[in-house]
Every structure is written in structure tokens, then in C-alpha cells.
Design a protein around this motif. Structure first.
Motif, PDB file in Angstrom:
ATOM      1  N   THR A  20      46.530   1.864  17.489  1.00 60.62           N
ATOM      2  CA  THR A  20      46.580   0.819  16.386  1.00 60.62           C
ATOM      3  C   THR A  20      47.290   1.027  15.257  1.00 60.62           C
ATOM      4  O   THR A  20      48.307   0.594  14.837  1.00 60.62           O
ATOM      5  CB  THR A  20      45.181   0.353  16.097  1.00 60.62           C
ATOM      6  OG1 THR A  20      44.564   0.003  17.423  1.00 60.62           O
ATOM      7  CG2 THR A  20      45.399  -1.098  15.277  1.00 60.62           C
ATOM      8  N   PHE A  21      47.183   2.395  14.669  1.00 55.93           N
ATOM      9  CA  PHE A  21      47.630   2.706  13.595  1.00 55.93           C
ATOM     10  C   PHE A  21      49.245   2.852  13.945  1.00 55.93           C
ATOM     11  O   PHE A  21      50.018   2.716  12.974  1.00 55.93           O
ATOM     12  CB  PHE A  21      47.270   3.841  13.156  1.00 55.93           C
ATOM     13  CG  PHE A  21      47.604   4.705  11.872  1.00 55.93           C
ATOM     14  CD1 PHE A  21      47.661   3.805  10.616  1.00 55.93           C
ATOM     15  CD2 PHE A  21      47.820   5.812  11.691  1.00 55.93           C
ATOM     16  CE1 PHE A  21      48.304   4.460   9.654  1.00 55.93           C
ATOM     17  CE2 PHE A  21      48.119   6.523  10.646  1.00 55.93           C
ATOM     18  CZ  PHE A  21      48.506   5.512   9.390  1.00 55.93           C
ATOM     19  N   GLY A  22      49.607   3.628  14.910  1.00 56.67           N
ATOM     20  CA  GLY A  22      51.059   3.950  15.266  1.00 56.67           C
ATOM     21  C   GLY A  22      51.885   2.759  15.381  1.00 56.67           C
ATOM     22  O   GLY A  22      52.821   2.629  14.907  1.00 56.67           O
ATOM     23  N   THR A  23      51.391   1.607  16.021  1.00 54.38           N
ATOM     24  CA  THR A  23      52.039   0.453  16.183  1.00 54.38           C
ATOM     25  C   THR A  23      52.235  -0.134  14.664  1.00 54.38           C
ATOM     26  O   THR A  23      53.309  -0.876  14.451  1.00 54.38           O
ATOM     27  CB  THR A  23      50.927  -0.734  17.113  1.00 54.38           C
ATOM     28  OG1 THR A  23      50.966  -0.112  18.342  1.00 54.38           O
ATOM     29  CG2 THR A  23      51.786  -1.915  16.956  1.00 54.38           C
ATOM     30  N   SER A  24      51.343   0.026  13.998  1.00 53.68           N
ATOM     31  CA  SER A  24      51.181  -0.936  12.509  1.00 53.68           C
ATOM     32  C   SER A  24      52.249  -0.090  11.766  1.00 53.68           C
ATOM     33  O   SER A  24      52.913  -0.797  10.910  1.00 53.68           O
ATOM     34  CB  SER A  24      49.723  -0.965  11.849  1.00 53.68           C
ATOM     35  OG  SER A  24      49.879  -1.464  10.795  1.00 53.68           O
ATOM     36  N   VAL A  25      52.018   1.182  11.931  1.00 54.54           N
ATOM     37  CA  VAL A  25      53.165   1.955  11.027  1.00 54.54           C
ATOM     38  C   VAL A  25      54.595   1.612  11.465  1.00 54.54           C
ATOM     39  O   VAL A  25      55.630   1.610  10.792  1.00 54.54           O
ATOM     40  CB  VAL A  25      52.789   3.424  11.243  1.00 54.54           C
ATOM     41  CG1 VAL A  25      54.099   4.292  10.652  1.00 54.54           C
ATOM     42  CG2 VAL A  25      51.404   4.216  10.403  1.00 54.54           C
ATOM     43  N   ALA A  26      54.915   1.361  12.865  1.00 55.45           N
ATOM     44  CA  ALA A  26      56.137   1.075  13.444  1.00 55.45           C
ATOM     45  C   ALA A  26      56.474  -0.291  12.640  1.00 55.45           C
ATOM     46  O   ALA A  26      57.717  -0.478  12.290  1.00 55.45           O
ATOM     47  CB  ALA A  26      56.147   1.060  14.867  1.00 55.45           C
ATOM     48  N   GLN A  27      55.642  -1.391  12.545  1.00 55.72           N
ATOM     49  CA  GLN A  27      56.007  -2.400  11.944  1.00 55.72           C
ATOM     50  C   GLN A  27      56.345  -2.157  10.540  1.00 55.72           C
ATOM     51  O   GLN A  27      56.820  -3.038  10.053  1.00 55.72           O
ATOM     52  CB  GLN A  27      54.984  -3.545  12.348  1.00 55.72           C
ATOM     53  CG  GLN A  27      54.537  -3.661  13.936  1.00 55.72           C
ATOM     54  CD  GLN A  27      53.105  -4.440  14.165  1.00 55.72           C
ATOM     55  OE1 GLN A  27      52.422  -4.568  13.388  1.00 55.72           O
ATOM     56  NE2 GLN A  27      52.958  -4.959  15.353  1.00 55.72           N
ATOM     57  N   LEU A  28      55.598  -1.541   9.956  1.00 61.77           N
ATOM     58  CA  LEU A  28      55.880  -1.396   8.482  1.00 61.77           C
ATOM     59  C   LEU A  28      57.330  -0.803   8.274  1.00 61.77           C
ATOM     60  O   LEU A  28      57.930  -1.296   7.474  1.00 61.77           O
ATOM     61  CB  LEU A  28      54.863   0.046   7.815  1.00 61.77           C
ATOM     62  CG  LEU A  28      53.523  -0.591   7.412  1.00 61.77           C
ATOM     63  CD1 LEU A  28      52.552   0.530   6.937  1.00 61.77           C
ATOM     64  CD2 LEU A  28      53.565  -1.963   6.487  1.00 61.77           C
ATOM     65  N   HIS A  29      57.578   0.110   9.248  1.00 56.25           N
ATOM     66  CA  HIS A  29      58.795   0.770   9.153  1.00 56.25           C
ATOM     67  C   HIS A  29      60.128  -0.131   9.562  1.00 56.25           C
ATOM     68  O   HIS A  29      61.136  -0.513   8.795  1.00 56.25           O
ATOM     69  CB  HIS A  29      59.064   1.928  10.106  1.00 56.25           C
ATOM     70  CG  HIS A  29      58.477   3.272   9.384  1.00 56.25           C
ATOM     71  ND1 HIS A  29      58.333   4.448  10.013  1.00 56.25           N
ATOM     72  CD2 HIS A  29      57.922   3.440   8.230  1.00 56.25           C
ATOM     73  CE1 HIS A  29      57.730   5.473   9.362  1.00 56.25           C
ATOM     74  NE2 HIS A  29      57.464   4.824   8.097  1.00 56.25           N
ATOM     75  N   LEU A  30      59.735  -1.150  10.270  1.00 52.51           N
ATOM     76  CA  LEU A  30      60.832  -2.073  10.609  1.00 52.51           C
ATOM     77  C   LEU A  30      60.876  -2.860   9.433  1.00 52.51           C
ATOM     78  O   LEU A  30      62.030  -3.364   9.290  1.00 52.51           O
ATOM     79  CB  LEU A  30      60.197  -2.790  12.044  1.00 52.51           C
ATOM     80  CG  LEU A  30      60.429  -2.226  13.323  1.00 52.51           C
ATOM     81  CD1 LEU A  30      59.527  -2.890  14.312  1.00 52.51           C
ATOM     82  CD2 LEU A  30      61.754  -1.898  13.756  1.00 52.51           C
ATOM     83  N   ALA A  31      59.954  -3.350   9.060  1.00 53.04           N
ATOM     84  CA  ALA A  31      60.103  -4.449   7.926  1.00 53.04           C
ATOM     85  C   ALA A  31      60.802  -3.435   6.549  1.00 53.04           C
ATOM     86  O   ALA A  31      61.579  -4.145   6.248  1.00 53.04           O
ATOM     87  CB  ALA A  31      58.650  -4.996   7.313  1.00 53.04           C
ATOM     88  N   MET A  32      60.555  -2.216   6.421  1.00 56.79           N
ATOM     89  CA  MET A  32      61.097  -1.570   5.191  1.00 56.79           C
ATOM     90  C   MET A  32      62.373  -1.246   5.539  1.00 56.79           C
ATOM     91  O   MET A  32      63.152  -0.903   4.737  1.00 56.79           O
ATOM     92  CB  MET A  32      60.238  -0.296   4.751  1.00 56.79           C
ATOM     93  CG  MET A  32      58.642  -0.593   4.244  1.00 56.79           C
ATOM     94  SD  MET A  32      57.666   0.861   3.650  1.00 56.79           S
ATOM     95  CE  MET A  32      57.505   1.501   5.089  1.00 56.79           C
TER      96      MET A  32
END
Length: 326
Positions: free
Chosen positions: A127-139
Motif C-alpha cells: 500500500t505504501f509503495g503504491t501511495s509513494v508512486a502517486q506522490l511522485h507522480l503528483a510531484m
């Protein structure tokens, strides 16, 4: 009576919230707690309207511009509905409240409360890995409005070494070893600068415990105090580092949580072979950065970095660089 200049002040929590709460529309404080004396001071407050977190940045730890970078990034992410603890503006629209401490000016910022608990297992790692990827995509699309240090070679290696090496003066062989390892790592980072390695806004401290998980599978990221523009491979490496650095003899990636984290991340956001290959380098860099952080903050945290501390930290560092042929 002798007058001595203090390095760090711990404020009276009740008086602190009595003074600050009128600036916000958060209700009346009911219970206040001093949670931690970490990189910054963290307080929790329960009001008749909800729960909040107050961070007081240590004197001269972050510049005003660096703090505003962090808060602007968090506001950007919150506006894109990412699950983060974000800053709450005062009624006058300002984020920062200046505090006149004995050691000098300090800044206070109020944040939303992150519900849940810290937990690292195979399920939460995915779950964390998915969310970190979404953070990076936004950033990927974030444009900074304020100046802040970069997570570059200077910040991750040069500055930590300046703090660390004086603590190894009585261990000349170890000081030389650390310098030699750092020189090799620096060559790798120099080669990765200005090339095709992924570079952008980073959380900076994604070790897996700056996120709280809830029973329904949702999560909330918090503590972006180490954020900055830097290598995304470094951002990811911090999670692997946390999984392996406690084992002085660790020499591989054979960790289920790391596997699940990286697998989930790359399903959301692709990584180049270059970025994947340099992650072990950043694990070693992170270990040096941590030792530099601990020694550099010893005047406030205490000089508990004794021979036992260095025995463990250096054993892992040498074991890792040898196993990874760095």
C-alpha cells in the motif's frame, strides 16, 4: 549567578497553546501533549473541534524559505487530494507563527492530525509503495516557489561527513575507511548528476514510519521536514535502508517488505534500470547521512554516539558496500 546561552528551549505546552490557539479556528484546547524532541519539537492538541499537530522548528535548523518550500509542497499535494498531513493556515492566511525563544527566533506551524498507526508488513508495504508512486507522480509537476537545499551530493555526503569525522578522531582507521567509502560513493553520485536519473521533489524520509495506516487500508503521509528536490532513487532507497540497516551482516535485497513496496511502486510509476541499479549506492549514502545527522545534532540531542554506536553503524556500512561491490 552565571548567564549561559541556551541551545534549545522546550516550551510549556499549555501556555504555548493558549498563546497560539487564538490565531486559528480550531476550537478550545482540551488536552495538550509534548510528543517528541526530534529534528523539531512536536506537540499534539485535542480541541473541542478535533485533533491537531503543532511543529516548532528548531532554531537555525531550517530557514524560513526552506520551511515555506515544505508547506507549499504540502499544500500542492493536498489540493490534489493526496493523503497527507498538511499545514493549516492561521485566520490571517499566514502559515508561520514566530516564537521569541531564548536561543533565537523559531517558527511554529499547525498541521492536520494523521489518524492510524505505524506498521510495516507485507501488506502495508505494498500500500505504501503504491501511495509513494502517486506522490511522485503528483510531484513530477510541482514547481517550487521558495528556495530550499537540494538532496544532492553536498547535502547527503559532504555536510554529514563534516559532522561525523571529528567524532572518529580516536578511531583513525575507521575515519579513513569512512572517507574512502564516501569518496567512492561520491564518484557514483557525480556520475548520476545531470544525467537521465530521475530527479524531482522528494519526501526525503520514506523509511516506512512517517506514514500511519488505518484498518480500512487507507493511509496518511506526514513529516516532510527532510523534503527537497533530489534523486527519486534516493527517496526510495530510504525504505530499503530501514529494512536492512539494523542487521550489521545484511548484504542483499532479500526482504519481502522491500519486494512488495518496489513491486507496487513500479506498477504505478516506471523506474529506469539506471534508477534501480543506483539504489544500493543510496542505501550506503543514507547510512553516512544518518551518522552525520546524529553527530551534528549532538549538542541538542546529547553525545550518545559512543564506540558501541559506531561499531554497529560502521559494521553495517562496510558489510553493505562490500556485498554490493560499491
Amino acid at each position: 549567578m552565571i548567564a549561559v546561552q541556551p541551545l534549545h528551549t522546550v516550551f510549556n505546552k499549555d501556555q504555548l497553546f493558549e498563546a497560539i490557539s487564538p490565531f486559528y479556528s480550531i476550537g478550545k484546547p482540551v488536552q495538550t501533549r509534548f510528543l517528541s524532541n526530534g529534528l523539531n519539537d512536536t506537540y499534539a492538541v485535542d480541541t473541542d473541534c478535533g485533533k491537531y499537530i503543532l511543529r516548532i522548528y528548531k532554531h537555525q535548523w531550517r530557514t524560513e524559505s526552506a520551511i515555506r518550500f515544505e508547506l507549499d509542497l504540502l499544500t500542492y499535494l493536498n489540493n490534489r487530494m493526496l493523503p497527507i498531513s498538511y499545514p493549516i493556515a492561521r485566520e490571517d492566511g499566514e502559515w508561520l507563527t514566530e516564537l521569541d525563544a531564548p536561543e533565537g527566533k523559531r517558527y511554529a506551524v499547525l498541521f492536520t492530525y494523521a489518524d492510524g498507526i505505524g506498521k510495516v508488513d507485507a501488506s502495508t508495504s505494498a500500500t505504501f509503495g503504491t501511495s509513494v508512486a502517486q506522490l511522485h507522480l503528483a510531484m513530477d509537476h510541482y514547481t517550487p516557489k521558495h528556495e530550499r537545499f537540494e538532496l544532492d551530493t553536498k547535502h547527503l555526503l559532504d555536510e554529514p561527513l563534516r559532522q561525523l569525522l571529528p567524532f572518529l578522531q580516536h578511531r583513525a582507521a575507521d575515519a579513513q575507511l569512512v572517507q574512502e567509502i564516501a569518496d567512492r560513493l561520491k564518484l557514483r553520485l557525480t556520475a548520476a548528476s545531470g544525467s537521465t536519473y530521475n530527479w524531482g521533489a522528494c519526501h526525503g524520509d520514506l523509511h516506512g514510519w512517517n506514514v500511519f495506516h488505518q484498518e480500512d487500508g487507507s493511509l496518511t503521509h506526514f513529516d516532510f521536514d527532510c523534503c527537497g528536490i533530489g534523486w527519486r532513487a534516493y527517496d526510495l532507497s530510504v525504505f530499503l535502508w530501514d529494512r536492512v540497516h539494523g542487521n550489521p551482516d545484511s548484504s542483499s535485497f532479500e526482504d519481502e517488505c522491500w519486494r512488495r513496496f518496489l513491486e507496487a511502486y513500479t506498477k504505478e510509476r516506471a523506474l529506469s534500470e539506471e534508477d534501480l541499479a543506483i539504489i544500493p549506492v543510496f542505501v550506503a549514502v543514507r547510512q553516512i547521512w544518518l551518522m552525520g545527522l546524529h553527530t551534528g545534532q549532538s549538542a541538542v540531542w546529547g553525545a550518545w554516539q559512543d564506540d558501541g554506536y559506531f561499531d554497529g553503524k560502521l559494521k553495517f556500512l562496510t558489510s553493505w558496500v562490500n556485498a554490493q561491490q560499491l
